[in-house]
Design a protein around this motif. Sequence first.
Motif, PDB file in Angstrom:
ATOM      1  N   LYS A   1      -6.871  -0.271   2.363  1.00  0.00           N
ATOM      2  CA  LYS A   1      -7.059   0.432   1.096  1.00  0.00           C
ATOM      3  C   LYS A   1      -8.409   1.142   1.017  1.00  0.00           C
ATOM      4  O   LYS A   1      -8.556   2.152   0.326  1.00  0.00           O
ATOM      5  N   ASN A   2      -9.391   0.611   1.739  1.00  0.00           N
ATOM      6  CA  ASN A   2     -10.732   1.201   1.712  1.00  0.00           C
ATOM      7  C   ASN A   2     -10.955   2.263   2.788  1.00  0.00           C
ATOM      8  O   ASN A   2     -12.052   2.816   2.896  1.00  0.00           O
TER       9      ASN A   2
ATOM     10  N   GLU B   1      -0.074   4.962   1.327  1.00  0.00           N
ATOM     11  CA  GLU B   1      -0.206   5.288   2.745  1.00  0.00           C
ATOM     12  C   GLU B   1       1.166   5.382   3.401  1.00  0.00           C
ATOM     13  O   GLU B   1       2.121   4.739   2.957  1.00  0.00           O
TER      14      GLU B   1
ATOM     15  N   CYS C   1      -7.166  -5.084   1.998  1.00  0.00           N
ATOM     16  CA  CYS C   1      -8.378  -4.446   1.466  1.00  0.00           C
ATOM     17  C   CYS C   1      -8.960  -3.451   2.455  1.00  0.00           C
ATOM     18  O   CYS C   1      -9.423  -2.366   2.067  1.00  0.00           O
TER      19      CYS C   1
ATOM     20  N   ILE D   1       0.858  -1.192   0.000  1.00  0.00           N
ATOM     21  CA  ILE D   1       0.000   0.000   0.000  1.00  0.00           C
ATOM     22  C   ILE D   1       0.897   1.247   0.000  1.00  0.00           C
ATOM     23  O   ILE D   1       1.024   1.963   1.004  1.00  0.00           O
TER      24      ILE D   1
END
Length: 247
Positions: free
Chosen positions: A202-203, A89, A199, A86
């Motif tokens: 990421k959301n 971030e 996930c 990711i």
Amino acid sequence: LAYWKEKSKRLYLLYRLGLFHCDQILCQSNYQQAQLYKSCRLIGKVIRNVFPVAQGSTYSKDYILWVSRCMALKRPMLFLEMARRIPEENFVMIMPVNQESKVYSGERITILSRTIAQEAQKIPNLKLIDFVPFNEIQSYYDHAKLFVNTSDFEGFPNSFLQACLGKTGILSLKVDPDSFIMKNNLGHCCEDYFEEAICFVKNLNRPMIHQLGNNAFEYVSQNHDIQKIGPKYVRLFEKLCPRIKER
């Protein structure tokens, strides 16, 4: 007990011996209480961990946070992999190495620490910090978007409560004592599915971070405030004191 029985028979036997010589055993969760009875036929009393809870403040939320000792069972490599997966971030990893304790020191810990340090240098969106004094560490929880726990095993870690005090939601790969994270909508427990954790991060969005943080602070205020829970410890100690004096 199950963990130490698997990892060290000597420590398991010493720990079990200590339990059978206690006047009172305190458990951090209902699950611990049930396991204590199942393993040893001993009855424990559940009293939650406590922290002083002040009026919650609002802080900027800047990164994904991981805080734990340098130990294999904490599975720090999973957090490094999360940071790699990711890149949009920022990640902060606080991982002290306890060389003073024989239980948590040794060649394997040294190798793990060096490996983490070497790998962290290759991840531009990850900051590795080896030590933060206790009186300064709450600030890191306060400014985190999310607190991540990758441990294979935990009791009820204070790091969860410190995240809640900072109005920070929790993402746990495996550990959720009494399902408190899921029941109170404080974040998510992935049942050890790493892709599910990826996930979830990421959301993340601002409303979600805000809502989880408020839920977390409400939970710690209701269940772990020293002003509310502290008297239970006082009453217990007052009950035990006469027994100690009789000896």
